[in-house]
Design a protein around this motif. Sequence first.
Motif, short mmCIF file in Angstrom:
data_model
loop_
_atom_site.label_atom_id
_atom_site.label_comp_id
_atom_site.label_asym_id
_atom_site.label_seq_id
_atom_site.Cartn_x
_atom_site.Cartn_y
_atom_site.Cartn_z
N ILE A 347 0.85 -1.19 0.00
CA ILE A 347 0.00 0.00 0.00
C ILE A 347 0.88 1.24 0.00
CG2 ILE A 347 -1.69 1.35 1.29
CD1 ILE A 347 -2.83 -1.22 2.38
N ASP A 348 0.52 2.19 -0.87
CA ASP A 348 1.24 3.47 -0.88
C ASP A 348 0.18 4.56 -0.93
OD1 ASP A 348 3.49 5.13 -3.28
OD2 ASP A 348 2.73 5.67 -1.27
N GLY A 349 -0.25 5.02 0.26
CA GLY A 349 -1.30 6.04 0.33
C GLY A 349 -2.62 5.49 -0.19
N ARG A 350 -3.14 6.09 -1.23
CA ARG A 350 -4.43 5.67 -1.77
C ARG A 350 -4.27 4.55 -2.80
NH1 ARG A 350 -9.68 8.45 -0.87
NH2 ARG A 350 -9.25 9.97 0.76
N SER A 351 -3.00 4.15 -3.04
CA SER A 351 -2.75 3.12 -4.07
C SER A 351 -2.32 1.82 -3.44
CB SER A 351 -1.63 3.60 -5.01
OG SER A 351 -1.98 4.82 -5.58
N ALA A 352 -2.74 0.72 -4.06
CA ALA A 352 -2.24 -0.61 -3.66
C ALA A 352 -1.61 -1.22 -4.90
CB ALA A 352 -3.39 -1.48 -3.16
N ILE A 353 -0.37 -1.72 -4.74
CA ILE A 353 0.32 -2.36 -5.85
C ILE A 353 0.30 -3.87 -5.62
CG2 ILE A 353 2.54 -2.58 -7.07
CD1 ILE A 353 1.91 0.55 -5.08
N ILE A 354 -0.27 -4.60 -6.57
CA ILE A 354 -0.47 -6.05 -6.38
C ILE A 354 0.38 -6.82 -7.38
CG2 ILE A 354 -2.20 -7.88 -6.38
CD1 ILE A 354 -3.62 -4.46 -6.31
N GLN A 355 1.33 -7.62 -6.87
CA GLN A 355 2.11 -8.51 -7.75
C GLN A 355 1.38 -9.85 -7.81
OE1 GLN A 355 4.57 -7.47 -9.40
NE2 GLN A 355 5.29 -5.65 -8.28
N GLY A 356 1.04 -10.30 -9.02
CA GLY A 356 0.34 -11.58 -9.12
C GLY A 356 1.18 -12.72 -8.58
N VAL A 357 0.55 -13.65 -7.89
CA VAL A 357 1.25 -14.85 -7.39
C VAL A 357 0.60 -16.08 -8.03
CG1 VAL A 357 1.93 -13.82 -5.18
CG2 VAL A 357 -0.28 -14.98 -5.36
N LYS A 358 1.37 -17.18 -8.01
CA LYS A 358 0.87 -18.42 -8.62
C LYS A 358 -0.27 -19.02 -7.78
CE LYS A 358 3.39 -19.90 -12.33
NZ LYS A 358 2.89 -18.59 -12.86
N ASN A 359 -0.03 -19.06 -6.45
CA ASN A 359 -1.03 -19.70 -5.58
C ASN A 359 -1.32 -18.88 -4.33
OD1 ASN A 359 -1.34 -22.30 -7.01
ND2 ASN A 359 0.88 -22.45 -6.59
N LEU A 360 -2.54 -19.00 -3.87
CA LEU A 360 -2.91 -18.47 -2.55
C LEU A 360 -3.13 -19.67 -1.63
CD1 LEU A 360 -5.57 -15.76 -3.59
CD2 LEU A 360 -3.21 -15.35 -2.84
N ALA A 361 -3.02 -19.43 -0.32
CA ALA A 361 -3.22 -20.52 0.64
C ALA A 361 -4.32 -20.12 1.63
CB ALA A 361 -1.93 -20.78 1.40
N GLY A 362 -5.23 -21.01 1.86
CA GLY A 362 -6.32 -20.75 2.81
C GLY A 362 -5.79 -20.41 4.18
N ALA A 363 -6.50 -19.53 4.92
CA ALA A 363 -6.06 -19.13 6.26
C ALA A 363 -7.25 -18.60 7.02
CB ALA A 363 -5.00 -18.03 6.13
N PRO A 364 -7.15 -18.51 8.36
CA PRO A 364 -8.21 -17.84 9.12
C PRO A 364 -8.11 -16.34 8.86
CG PRO A 364 -6.71 -19.10 10.55
CD PRO A 364 -6.09 -19.07 9.20
N VAL A 365 -9.19 -15.71 8.44
CA VAL A 365 -9.18 -14.27 8.11
C VAL A 365 -10.42 -13.60 8.68
CG1 VAL A 365 -7.72 -14.40 6.04
CG2 VAL A 365 -10.19 -14.83 5.86
N LYS A 366 -10.41 -12.27 8.69
CA LYS A 366 -11.51 -11.50 9.26
C LYS A 366 -12.09 -10.54 8.22
CE LYS A 366 -10.28 -11.19 14.22
NZ LYS A 366 -9.24 -12.27 14.23
N ALA A 367 -13.41 -10.53 8.12
CA ALA A 367 -14.06 -9.54 7.24
C ALA A 367 -14.12 -8.21 7.99
CB ALA A 367 -15.46 -10.01 6.88
N SER A 368 -13.63 -7.15 7.38
CA SER A 368 -13.62 -5.83 8.05
C SER A 368 -14.84 -5.02 7.62
CB SER A 368 -12.35 -5.07 7.65
OG SER A 368 -12.25 -5.04 6.23
N ASP A 369 -15.35 -5.28 6.42
CA ASP A 369 -16.57 -4.61 5.98
C ASP A 369 -17.22 -5.54 4.95
OD1 ASP A 369 -14.29 -3.27 4.14
OD2 ASP A 369 -16.17 -3.36 3.02
N LEU A 370 -18.34 -5.14 4.51
CA LEU A 370 -19.17 -5.97 3.63
C LEU A 370 -18.45 -6.45 2.39
CD1 LEU A 370 -21.82 -6.62 2.08
CD2 LEU A 370 -22.31 -4.21 2.16
N ARG A 371 -17.81 -5.55 1.67
CA ARG A 371 -17.19 -5.93 0.38
C ARG A 371 -15.85 -6.62 0.61
NH1 ARG A 371 -22.01 -5.65 -1.91
NH2 ARG A 371 -22.97 -3.65 -1.49
N ALA A 372 -15.18 -6.29 1.69
CA ALA A 372 -13.93 -6.99 2.04
C ALA A 372 -14.26 -8.46 2.31
CB ALA A 372 -13.30 -6.34 3.26
N GLY A 373 -15.40 -8.69 2.96
CA GLY A 373 -15.82 -10.07 3.24
C GLY A 373 -16.04 -10.84 1.95
N ALA A 374 -16.66 -10.18 1.00
CA ALA A 374 -16.91 -10.84 -0.31
C ALA A 374 -15.58 -11.14 -0.99
CB ALA A 374 -17.76 -9.93 -1.18
N ALA A 375 -14.62 -10.24 -0.85
CA ALA A 375 -13.30 -10.44 -1.47
C ALA A 375 -12.61 -11.68 -0.88
CB ALA A 375 -12.43 -9.21 -1.27
#
Length: 418
Positions: A347-375
């Motif tokens: 994160i850089d201020g109002r911008s987020a820079i995302i480098q694509g990765v090959k795989n994601l791994a499941g983890a315990p996570v928390k929804a902070s708001d409605l759309r974050a939960g959907a993400a």
Amino acid sequence: MEKILVEKSPPLKGNVRISGAKNSALPLLAASLLGTEDIILEDVPALKDVEIMCEVLTSLGAKVEHLDRDVIKINSSNVDKYETSYELMSKMRASFLVMGPLLTRLGKTKNSLPGGCAIGTRPIDLHLKGFKALGATIDVDHGNISAYADKLVGDKIYLDFPSVGATENIMMAAVMADGDTIIDNAAMEPEIVDLSNFLNKLGADIKGAGTSTIRIKGVKHLGGARHQIIPDRIEAGTFMVAAAISGGDILVENVISNHIKPVIAKLKETGCTVIENGDSVRVIATKKLNAIDIKTLPYPGFPTDMQAQFMALMTICEGTSVAIETVFENRFMHVDELKRMGADIKIDGRSAIIQGVKNLAGAPVKASDLRAGAALVLAGLVSEGVTEIENIHHIDRGYDGIEDKFSKLGAKIYRKTF
Ligand code: EPZ
């Protein structure tokens, strides 16, 4: 405590029918306080936020009854209370949308100041600027905000920011004012047009909704109406991203594709095929997702309510993507949660820079708001192992039966009580 668990799922395939728009249902329910005869709202989504708004209306003296799962009948002829409770307001800031109607209906209203939330301070200065311009006196004390007006008189109001809520509240305060009101730099979201169409069915005289200048001619009386709520463009976008992220093929039904042009354009930029066909949109994922850039803006720009869902998609796009959030000052709360799943985001201020990765791994996570939960649900679909999402009350506020809709598309998703 309830959690939603998501396992790595096969490409999602099939049809999903989108519910009525939460962000139209809430202002329309508030506007129902202005009617003096029966109002029937159809395609009302079965959401926690809708339940709370119905509680608010009932607390003010309105008669609210469910004629069907998604049909609500409201009669506000006996509305005589002008105060909403702190307890209800603190549950949902959109309750603040009753201020405009109560000011019109009773000449006074008292609400607790709406709280902020995870995505920002959510000020109401533009709402109050509009009320004052129409002749209301505003008092703030002990966390309550009151507005009084012996008479509301139309005026010209410029919104420093095209606030959706302020545009809606001011429209509802102006519909029965003496004379004309002009709202300049008004929000242009489809939900504003839906509210204007509904108010005009009640007998209002509003022109220009959907443009940046809305003209309201005050009328003497508002009656009753039957109105079908527009489809939820953000729920539609969420399922369109689900097709892209999972490598699937989903037909999203009950959509007004004109309302989601930026979402369609950006999915096409990733390489997905998007076929618009009347009231449905089909998304066929591409094998290799191209990195993309998004910048959230007021409508008709890219919707801030789709930023988190697209960021989940960007975490596996090949290359470097950028997401710029210009509408809310703190709408990157999902970044840390996605990083827990292996995403590479800076994160850089109002911008987020995302480098694509090959795989994601499941983890315990928390929804902070409605759309974050959907993400987090979207990311969980393509993550090795299980993703356990906490704070799912956020998700239930805005998605009607999310796990049923995803399961029917082949997602491995279920709710569990711990
Ligand atoms: C509505 O919120 C939606 N909620 C939000 O959806 C949506 O993200 C937002 O519009 C923007 O599209 C409902 O319709 C119930 P704003 P609202 O007033 O009306 C600033 C979701 O996920 N502002 O357009 O509260 C404010 O700080 C929710 O469904 C002022 O400065 O949004 C923000 O930065 C999240 N002064 C910006 O405007 C004011 O008086 C946009 O706020 C009002 C707002």
